[in-house]
Design an enzyme around this catalytic site. Sequence first.
Site, short mmCIF file in Angstrom:
data_model
loop_
_atom_site.label_atom_id
_atom_site.label_comp_id
_atom_site.label_asym_id
_atom_site.label_seq_id
_atom_site.Cartn_x
_atom_site.Cartn_y
_atom_site.Cartn_z
CB CYS A 45 -10.98 9.62 17.30
SG CYS A 45 -12.40 9.10 18.20
NE ARG A 46 -5.95 5.77 20.60
CZ ARG A 46 -5.20 4.75 20.23
NH1 ARG A 46 -4.96 3.79 21.09
NH2 ARG A 46 -4.67 4.68 19.03
CG HIS B 177 -12.77 4.25 2.88
ND1 HIS B 177 -13.39 5.35 3.46
CD2 HIS B 177 -11.47 4.35 3.21
CE1 HIS B 177 -12.48 6.06 4.10
NE2 HIS B 177 -11.31 5.48 3.96
CD GLU C 62 -11.92 -1.98 13.07
OE1 GLU C 62 -10.93 -2.37 13.72
OE2 GLU C 62 -11.92 -1.89 11.82
CG ASN C 63 -10.59 0.77 18.39
OD1 ASN C 63 -10.56 -0.29 19.02
ND2 ASN C 63 -9.94 0.96 17.26
CG ASN D 70 -6.67 10.73 10.01
OD1 ASN D 70 -7.24 11.57 10.74
ND2 ASN D 70 -5.60 11.02 9.29
NE ARG E 65 -5.83 2.10 -0.23
CZ ARG E 65 -5.64 3.27 0.33
NH1 ARG E 65 -4.46 3.57 0.84
NH2 ARG E 65 -6.62 4.15 0.37
CD GLU F 42 -8.88 -0.81 3.71
OE1 GLU F 42 -9.12 0.05 2.87
OE2 GLU F 42 -8.41 -0.54 4.82
CG ASN G 83 -1.82 1.13 1.32
OD1 ASN G 83 -1.72 2.08 0.55
ND2 ASN G 83 -2.75 1.08 2.27
CG LEU H 130 -17.10 5.95 11.21
CD1 LEU H 130 -17.89 6.17 12.49
CD2 LEU H 130 -17.47 7.00 10.16
N GLY I 216 -10.62 2.55 12.38
CA GLY I 216 -10.07 2.79 13.72
C GLY I 216 -11.07 3.41 14.68
P1 AMP Z 1 -7.61 4.53 10.91
O1 AMP Z 1 -7.41 5.69 9.99
O2 AMP Z 1 -8.68 3.57 10.47
O3 AMP Z 1 -6.33 3.83 11.30
O4 AMP Z 1 -8.19 5.15 12.30
C1 AMP Z 1 -7.46 6.10 13.04
C2 AMP Z 1 -8.41 6.75 14.04
O5 AMP Z 1 -8.91 5.76 14.95
C3 AMP Z 1 -7.72 7.81 14.91
O6 AMP Z 1 -8.54 8.97 14.99
C4 AMP Z 1 -7.62 7.13 16.26
O7 AMP Z 1 -7.64 8.05 17.34
C5 AMP Z 1 -8.89 6.31 16.25
N1 AMP Z 1 -8.81 5.29 17.31
C6 AMP Z 1 -7.98 4.23 17.36
N2 AMP Z 1 -8.15 3.58 18.55
C7 AMP Z 1 -9.09 4.27 19.25
C8 AMP Z 1 -9.69 4.12 20.54
N3 AMP Z 1 -9.36 3.11 21.36
N4 AMP Z 1 -10.64 5.00 20.91
C9 AMP Z 1 -11.00 6.01 20.09
N5 AMP Z 1 -10.46 6.22 18.86
C10 AMP Z 1 -9.52 5.37 18.46
#
Ligand code: AMP
Length: 396
Positions: A280-281, A177, A330-331, A207, A88, A382, A9, A205, A327
């Site tokens: 987000c975290r 996506h 799922e979280n 970044n 990809r 993916e 990728n 959902l 990310g």
């Molecule tokens: P991705 O682009 O799919 O890798 O997702 C990244 C996003 O997922 C970032 O904004 C992270 O802060 C969020 N993320 C990952 N783990 C958590 C978590 N435990 N709680 C909240 N957001 C999370």
Amino acid sequence: MKDSILVINCGSSSLKFAILANAGQNTLVEGIADRLGSSESTITFKHGGQKLEIPLPDGSHKSAVTQIKEWLNNNPTIENTLIGLGHRVVHGGETFTESALINDTVIEGIRDCAKFAPLHNPAHVKGIEVAFELFPGLPQIAVFDTAFHQTLAQEQYLYPIPMSLYRDHHFRKYGFHGTSYRYISQHLGKITKTSDQQGVLVAHLGNGASVCAIDKGQSSDTSMGITPLEGLMMGTRSGSLDPSLLSFISQAENISSDEALSILNSKSGLLGVSEISNDCRTLEEAMVSGDQRAKLALDMFAARTAKHLASVATTLESIDHLVFTGGIGENSSYLRQVICQHLKALNIKIDTTLNSSAPRGEMSNISDQSGHVNIWIIPTNEELMIALDTISLIQH
Ligand code: AMP
């Protein structure tokens, strides 16, 4: 056994890779080359519980792929199992409706689509060309983010602008996506033991964030457009807004329209509203310690996600499933809950206890029994989809 696929990728400043064996089920090695284009570039290999980081002084895509090849030379038991490479590719335009075995015509096609993905497609071509040089005997496959959405009806993919702009320049919604949505659709089919669920809404959902409506296994609408800027509010992207803002921003700030566009792509979204972070975290932690801007950014993200889910649902006959992935999907139990609160009118009801106790990294059902829609968390994969497409095209 000789059944491994090297999945690549290749982004503008990073290159992620993985080697998947046993029909994509086992990850033998994975890693990332980061900060490509700079002298601080490194490549990291994760294998057998060990982590190895190697500097890439010239920071080029070529040296990243060369390091992968050298690592394989030092690990011949893995190298000898390779049967092909899967890449990809972000933008396949209207040319690619499915994955393709790469030859000169396909490379030309990927180059042609670079006008819509100027940062990504040229990087993909670089990655593919270097891989051909270093792995001359192995077939290579391109898997396109846009391909799954080529099933959209004209009334969904056309923009209400003069038709000549579509005819002459192919300006239309493409969506992204797609590899993730295809994985989710197939995986959901396996879980529910149906190959053609009626109506599925998926919120990918991360970044980058988008939603998709899937009608009997086919994409019927999605939120991203000609580029990934349209649709949801994202980590740094604004998502959809009044296009007049572009000229207001460039006039008010005395900047070019390209610079204004870059504000919408890189300085907006969760980052722009919170003025803290695109992550987000980090924002959830700030919200818990009382930061109101972090809460506002997250609540705007949830409201806009719900609005787009409701919008794409207009292409379905019924809403049978809602899936959260990526990310954030799922979280973040907080965002899943607020998004579902906004969707009560569609009879989407989340079980708050199941939602907050959902196990990390696993599939789970978080719907309230009184609702009409099954709500799922399904971790996306993916890389697996790319490996499976590669195997299937090689075997043809
Ligand atoms: P991705 O682009 O799919 O890798 O997702 C990244 C996003 O997922 C970032 O904004 C992270 O802060 C969020 N993320 C990952 N783990 C958590 C978590 N435990 N709680 C909240 N957001 C999370």
